[in-house]
Design an enzyme around this catalytic site. Structure first.
Site, PDB file in Angstrom:
ATOM      1  CG  HIS A  86      -1.738   1.271   1.296  1.00 58.53           C
ATOM      2  ND1 HIS A  86      -2.935   1.404   0.627  1.00 58.53           N
ATOM      3  CD2 HIS A  86      -1.514   2.464   1.897  1.00 58.53           C
ATOM      4  CE1 HIS A  86      -3.418   2.611   0.817  1.00 58.53           C
ATOM      5  NE2 HIS A  86      -2.573   3.274   1.596  1.00 58.53           N
ATOM      6  CG  ASP A 165     -12.012   3.492   5.713  1.00 58.74           C
ATOM      7  OD1 ASP A 165     -11.525   4.372   6.452  1.00 58.74           O
ATOM      8  OD2 ASP A 165     -11.734   3.392   4.511  1.00 58.74           O
ATOM      9  NE  ARG A 172     -10.187  10.577   8.479  1.00 56.68           N
ATOM     10  CZ  ARG A 172      -9.330   9.741   7.876  1.00 56.68           C
ATOM     11  NH1 ARG A 172      -9.724   8.559   7.459  1.00 56.68           N
ATOM     12  NH2 ARG A 172      -8.085  10.090   7.704  1.00 56.68           N
ATOM     13  CB  SER A 187      -8.600   5.016   7.136  1.00 60.45           C
ATOM     14  OG  SER A 187      -8.972   5.005   5.797  1.00 60.45           O
ATOM     15  CE  LYS A 191      -9.168   1.973   3.265  1.00 64.14           C
ATOM     16  NZ  LYS A 191      -9.314   3.313   2.714  1.00 64.14           N
TER      17      LYS A 191
END
Ligand code: URA
Length: 428
Positions: A86, A165, A172, A187, A191
Site C-alpha cells: 500500500h 471506513d 473526514r 483507515s 482495509k
C-alpha cells in the site's frame, strides 16, 4: 433498540482528552455505520481525535471495529502465499503496475484491492482503466480464480469491505479531519487487514507531494500502521520514501501505464525500477520467498508475461494502443544549468488540472491527460529545450496547469547538486 452509550458522552470524553473504552469504540463505529450516530456527531468526534489523539489500544480497537463492520476475505486456501503493498499516495506513483505482476512472477500472489485518485495524487484504478477493455470490478470468486491462475489481481474494493471506513473517510474529507494519524492508520489498515493478505509492505511517502510533509510524522504513521498489522497477524513492514520529487518521468493515467510497461520490458526510469525492486524484495521476504531475486524476473520477461495475463484476465488488451491526449503544450527551460528541483506537488497539481485527476469522487478522468517531464533533478538543461509536455483533451486547461507549475522547479548554474535518496528509512 436502546443504545448502550450516548454519542455526546463519547465525544465529550475525547474532547476532554480521555481514553475511549473498548465497548465505547465498538459501539460508536457500529452505531455510525447503522446511522444511529449522526454525521455531525462523528465529525465532532473525528475532530476531537485529530486534536487529542488516541493511544495504541484505542487505535487497534478502532481498526478492529472498522474491520468488523464488513466482510473479511481469506486467501488461506490458495496454493501460494499472499503479499500486498500500500502506498500512502504520491505523484507519478505507478509502482503497483509493474510491482504486482513482478511479485506474481516470483511465486507470491498479490491480492490488491485498490482505489481511485482524489486530488493531486493519482489512483491505480484510473491508470489501469486507460487500457481499452480493462475492468476494475471483480466478484470475490473472480478475484480468487485470478489469484490462482495469474497470481496478481488489482481491482476495486467492493462495498462489503470495511463499510464504516467508506462512510467515515467521506466525512473526514469534508470536515478537515483527514490528517489525523490514528484515523489515517486505522483507515488504511482496516482495509488491508480485511482484504486478507498474509504480508504487507507500506510505502509511506514523505515530502511536498505526500500527505506527510516531514519525516517525523511519516515515521509516526508508519510505526502506527506496522504495529496494527503485526498485532493482527499480518507480516508488516514500511519503507519511508521520498516524495519531494515525482516518480519517474510521467504523471497521468495512460502515460503512467506506458512507463510501467517500459519497466516490465527491462527499461524505464531508474528511480521507478529501484523502488519497484525494493518493494518487491520486501513483499517476497514477508511471504517467506526472500530467496527469489525479482531483478531476474524483470530481465527474463516473466514479469511482462504476468502483466499481460493480469490485464487479459480483467478483459483488457495489453497490446492495444493507449489513448493519447488531443492537445499538448511544451514548457521550455527558461535558462541553462542544472535542474536542481522539480516539485512533486506542483507537477501533481498540474496533472490534476489537466484532467488526469478528479475533484469529486463522481468526476470522470481523462485517460490521456497528464505531465511528461524530460529532465530529472541533477540533469543538465539548455535554455529553450523542452522541460515538460502538458497533455489534455481540453486546451482551456493549460493556463491553470501552467499556474500550478510556477515556482515548481529551479535551474541553477554552477551549484553543487546533492541528490536526495529515494529510500529514507525502513520500519518493521
Ligand atoms: N488513504 C486511506 O485509505 N485512508 C486515509 O485515511 C488516508 C489515505
Amino acid at each position: 433498540m436502546s443504545e448502550p452509550f450516548s454519542a455526546v458522552e463519547v465525544i465529550v470524553r475525547k474532547r476532554d482528552r480521555g481514553e475511549l473504552s473498548d465497548p465505547e469504540i465498538d459501539w460508536v463505529v457500529d452505531a455510525y455505520t447503522r446511522g444511529v450516530v449522526a454525521d455531525e456527531q462523528m465529525s465532532s468526534l473525528a475532530m476531537a481525535i485529530l486534536l487529542n489523539g488516541m493511544n495504541r489500544r484505542e487505535i487497534a480497537r478502532w481498526t478492529a471495529a472498522m474491520i468488523a463492520s464488513g466482510e473479511r476475505m481469506d486467501f488461506g486456501t490458495l496454493s501460494r502465499p499472499t503479499s500486498d503493498k500500500h502506498s500512502t499516495g504520491g505523484v507519478g506513483d505507478k509502482i503497483t503496475l509493474p510491482l504486482a505482476p513482478l511479485v506474481a512472477a516470483c511465486g507470491v500472489a498479490v491480492p490488491q484491492l485498490s482505489g481511485r485518485g482524489l486530488g493531486h495524487t493519482g489512483g491505480t484504478l484510473d491508470k489501469l482503466e486507460s487500457i481499452p477493455g480493462w475492468r476494475a470490478a471483480l466478484s470475490n470468486e473472480e478475484m480468487f480464480a485470478q489469484l490462482e491462475s495469474v497470481g496478481a489481481v488489482v481491482c476495486a474494493a467492493g462495498d462489503g469491505l470495511a463499510p464504516a471506513d467508506k462512510k467515515l473517510y467521506a466525512l473526514r474529507d469534508v470536515t478537515g479531519t483527514v490528517e489525523a494519524i490514528p484515523l489515517i492508520a486505522s483507515s488504511i489498515m482496516s482495509k488491508k487487514i480485511a482484504e486478507g493478505t498474509g504480508a504487507l509492505v507500506l510505502d509511506v511517502k514523505v515530502g511536498s507531494g505526500a500527505f506527510m510533509k516531514n519525516v517525523e510524522l511519516a515515521r509516526e504513521l508508519a510505526e502506527t500502521m506496522v504495529g496494527l498489522g503485526t498485532d493482527a497477524g499480518v507480516h508488516t513492514v514500511a519503507l519511508l520514501t521520498d516524495m519531494d520529487t515525482p516518480l519517474g518521468l510521467t504523471a497521468g493515467n495512460a502515460i503512467e501505464v506506458e512507463e510501467s510497461v517500459e519497466v516490465l520490458a527491462g527499461g524505464g526510469p531508474a528511480d521507478v525500477v529501484e523502488l519497484t525492486l525494493a518493494l518487491a524484495r520486501e513483499m517476497l521476504a514477508g511471504a517467506g520467498r526472500g530467496d527469489v531475486d525479482p531483478a531476474d524476473k524483470l530481465a527474463d520477461g516473466s514479469a511482462m508475461d504476468s502483466w499481460k495475463a493480469m490485464v487479459r484476465a480483467q478483459d483488457g488488451d495489453p497490446d492495444a494502443v493507449l489513448p493519447v491526449a488531443k492537445e499538448s503544450h511544451v514548457v521550455t527551460a527558461p535558462a541553462s544549468g542544472t535542474l536542481s528541483r522539480l516539485d512533486a506537488m506542483a507537477v501533481g497539481m498540474a496533472a490534476w488540472r489537466l484532467g488526469a485527476g478528479r475533484s469529486r469522487k463522481e468526476d470522470p478522468v481523462q485517460a490521456g491527460a497528464g505531465v511528461r517531464w524530460h529532465a530529472r533533478p541533477g540533469d543538465q538543461v539548455t535554455e529553450g529545450q523542452p522541460l515538460m509536455t502538458l497533455l489534455t483533451d481540453e486546451p482551456d486547461r493549460f493556463d491553470r496547469a501552467l499556474e500550478a507549475l510556477e515556482g515548481g522547479y529551479d535551474i541553477e548554474h554552477g551549484a553543487e547538486f546533492e541528490p536526495t535518496p529515494l529510500l529514507i528509512d525502513r520500519i518493521g
